[in-house]
Every structure is written in C-alpha cells, then in structure tokens.
Design an enzyme around this catalytic site. Structure first.
Site, PDB file in Angstrom:
ATOM      1  N   GLU A  84      39.960  59.965  18.486  1.00  0.00           N
ATOM      2  CA  GLU A  84      39.327  58.979  17.609  1.00  0.00           C
ATOM      3  C   GLU A  84      38.490  57.966  18.383  1.00  0.00           C
ATOM      4  O   GLU A  84      37.716  57.212  17.779  1.00  0.00           O
ATOM      5  CB  GLU A  84      40.399  58.240  16.793  1.00  0.00           C
ATOM      6  CG  GLU A  84      41.035  59.071  15.689  1.00  0.00           C
ATOM      7  CD  GLU A  84      40.040  59.472  14.608  1.00  0.00           C
ATOM      8  OE1 GLU A  84      39.042  58.753  14.412  1.00  0.00           O
ATOM      9  OE2 GLU A  84      40.248  60.511  13.963  1.00  0.00           O
ATOM     10  N   GLU A 115      57.151  72.539  27.497  1.00  0.00           N
ATOM     11  CA  GLU A 115      57.635  71.190  27.784  1.00  0.00           C
ATOM     12  C   GLU A 115      58.690  71.169  28.891  1.00  0.00           C
ATOM     13  O   GLU A 115      58.937  70.124  29.504  1.00  0.00           O
ATOM     14  CB  GLU A 115      58.181  70.521  26.533  1.00  0.00           C
ATOM     15  CG  GLU A 115      59.505  71.045  26.041  1.00  0.00           C
ATOM     16  CD  GLU A 115      60.051  70.181  24.901  1.00  0.00           C
ATOM     17  OE1 GLU A 115      61.159  69.652  25.065  1.00  0.00           O
ATOM     18  OE2 GLU A 115      59.381  70.045  23.862  1.00  0.00           O
TER      19      GLU A 115
END
Length: 304
Positions: A84, A115
C-alpha cells in the site's frame, strides 16, 4: 526445543471455553470485547515503536529500506502494509518491501515447512543484498518462528537495524533484535488462532511505523497524502479535492494546474501557494527534502 504450549498466544481463553455453545450474538460481543484490548496492548509498546520509526526515517534519508519478514498470517500482514505504500505515498516498491516465507505463492496458499526453515530466512535476505542502511522487522506472533529468526540473525550480521514484533514475553526473536516489540495480546478467542488479536496488533503496529515514517520524510502535508499515485478516476477526484482544500481555488483552476503537473499534487500545491512556476516549485520541493510546508516558506532548514 521450546514448548509451544507454554506461550501466551497458545493458552486457552477462559472467557471462550464454551465458544461452541454460544449464540452468534454472544460470540460477536465477546470477540468485540476482546478486540478492544488490542489497542491498549499496543499502547504499552509505543516507546519501542517510536525508536523503530526513528530508525526507519534515518534509513529512508540515507538510501536504506524497510523490510518486513514473516511467515503465514504475520508475513501476509507485512505484505499488505508494504504494497500500500507506493499508491498511498508515491514511493518505489523497493523502499518498503515484504519477504514472505515460501515466496509470493504463500500469500494465497500455505507452503508447508517454509516457516520452519531458518536457513531459508537468511537466504531470502541474502538475495536482497541487505546492508547497514536497512531496517528489518521480523514478525511472528509466537516469537519463535525459525524462518524469522534466521532472517533477523542474518540481517544483524550485515549491520542492518533489526526489529522483532511478537506477542509473547521474552520471545526468541527478541534476542536477535536491536529493538524488540512484544505486544502482549494474551490468549486468543479461538485457542492458538493468532490470525485474530495477534494479527490485529501486527497490522496496527506496521501501520503506525510506515505511516509515521512517511509523515516524517515529507510525504504528507497537514494530514493529506500529497504524494499519492493518481492512477484512476477516484484518485484524480481526491487529488483535485486536496488542491482545492489547501489552496482555496475553484475546481476548474485546480484541475488545470493538476493537468499541468500531470497530477502531481505536491507540485501543484507548491506552485499555487508559493506563486511560482513548475520548475521553481520542483526546485523548492527538492531543497526542502520533500516537505511542502518548508517549500512554500522557502525554508529548507525549517522543522519537518
């Protein structure tokens, strides 16, 4: 290996021990009550967030970058904040970047085992040529995700500023951070589902960091995003509204100047308020480090 069951984020919340028997209304009210504690938890770590922002502003001023590193929900929150920044603040996509365990595909589908790969965390940062001007924020609700730990350890070895963002006290990743941020949000409504309150705290903290850093590097005038990337009709109208609001020009005049500047809102505002042509306005903005208030006053050394 540490016991996950001992982590606060993995504990059972006594307020929802009969979640499956609650009415929809009771579930919603309980969720809302619990969510209200997140902002209070974030407030407790504002001093650490402030230190982080100071480092990010320093990085931006010296050619450095802000990188978010995470896995699963934590990593996706980082992606959401990073992507953004270019449309909101007109920045390069490289300035604020997210690194997600498992790569871009992990944004939509879980990549099994990513992960847990500490070496992968280091490798993914190696590919980005981390240096001592960068700030790396490792995000993990549990505070022990190996991928994030590996990334922070590597970033520290490169001299980068390292920050951890977790939701447990004395998190493992805090040991690899120059600035540890531990937001203690407590047990989740749905036991262990850190996509709830923990993730909400991550979004709040990252929003605070990126937005405030942009304010402090001249991307905002008053409370307006004057460096936004005007890419569609809605944003053209928003740009015109901003120029009218700040300069008190009518819409037609504001639009004509915006067209002249190719919808560069900041440039249009400085042209109008400083009463100069486009080239001079651009020079004033550059001399003022991007700050409109300094450019208009012809005061590059003024307070930003």
């Amino acid at each position: 290996m540490e016991k996950l069951s001992l982590l606060t984020t993995e504990q059972s919340n006594p307020k929802t021990s009969r979640l499956d028997e609650m009415s929809i209304e009771d579930i919603l009210n309980t969720m809302n009550d619990e969510d209200q504690t997140v902002a209070l938890a974030v407030r407790q770590v504002i001093p650490q967030i402030e230190k982080t922002i100071e480092k990010v502003v320093e990085a931006f001023k010296n050619g450095g970058r802000l990188l978010y590193v995470g896995a699963g929900t934590s990593g996706r929150i980082g992606v959401m904040d990073a992507v953004e920044c270019p449309p909101t603040f007109g920045t390069s996509p490289a300035l604020v970047k997210a690194v997600l365990a498992g790569g871009k595909g992990a944004m939509y589908h879980a990549v099994e085992g990513a992960e847990d790969d500490e070496a992968l965390g280091a490798k993914d940062l190696t590919d980005l040529q981390i240096n001592n001007r960068d700030v790396i924020i490792g995000i993990a609700a549990s505070g022990r995700t190996p991928y994030v730990k590996g990334a922070l350890a590597y970033a520290r070895s490169c001299g980068a500023t390292t920050v951890s963002l977790s939701n447990n006290e004395a998190s493992i990743i805090s040991d690899y951070a120059d600035i540890p941020i531990e937001v203690i949000t407590g047990p989740e409504i749905l036991t262990g589902s850190t996509r709830l309150r923990a993730a909400t705290s991550h979004k709040m903290v990252l929003n605070m960091i990126s937005t405030t850093a942009m304010v402090k590097t001249g991307k905002v005038y008053q409370n307006l995003m004057v460096d936004l990337n005007v890419s569609n009709f809605k944003l053209r109208e928003r740009a015109k509204k901003m120029v009218c609001m700040i300069t008190e020009l009518d819409e037609n005049k504001a639009e004509s100047i915006l067209i002249e500047t190719e919808y560069n809102v900041k440039l249009a505002i400085v042209m109008i308020l400083a009463e100069v042509d486009k080239e001079t306005a651009q020079s004033l903005i550059e001399a003022a480090g991007g700050f409109v208030v300094k450019a208009v006053k012809h005061d590059p050394e003024g307070e930003g």
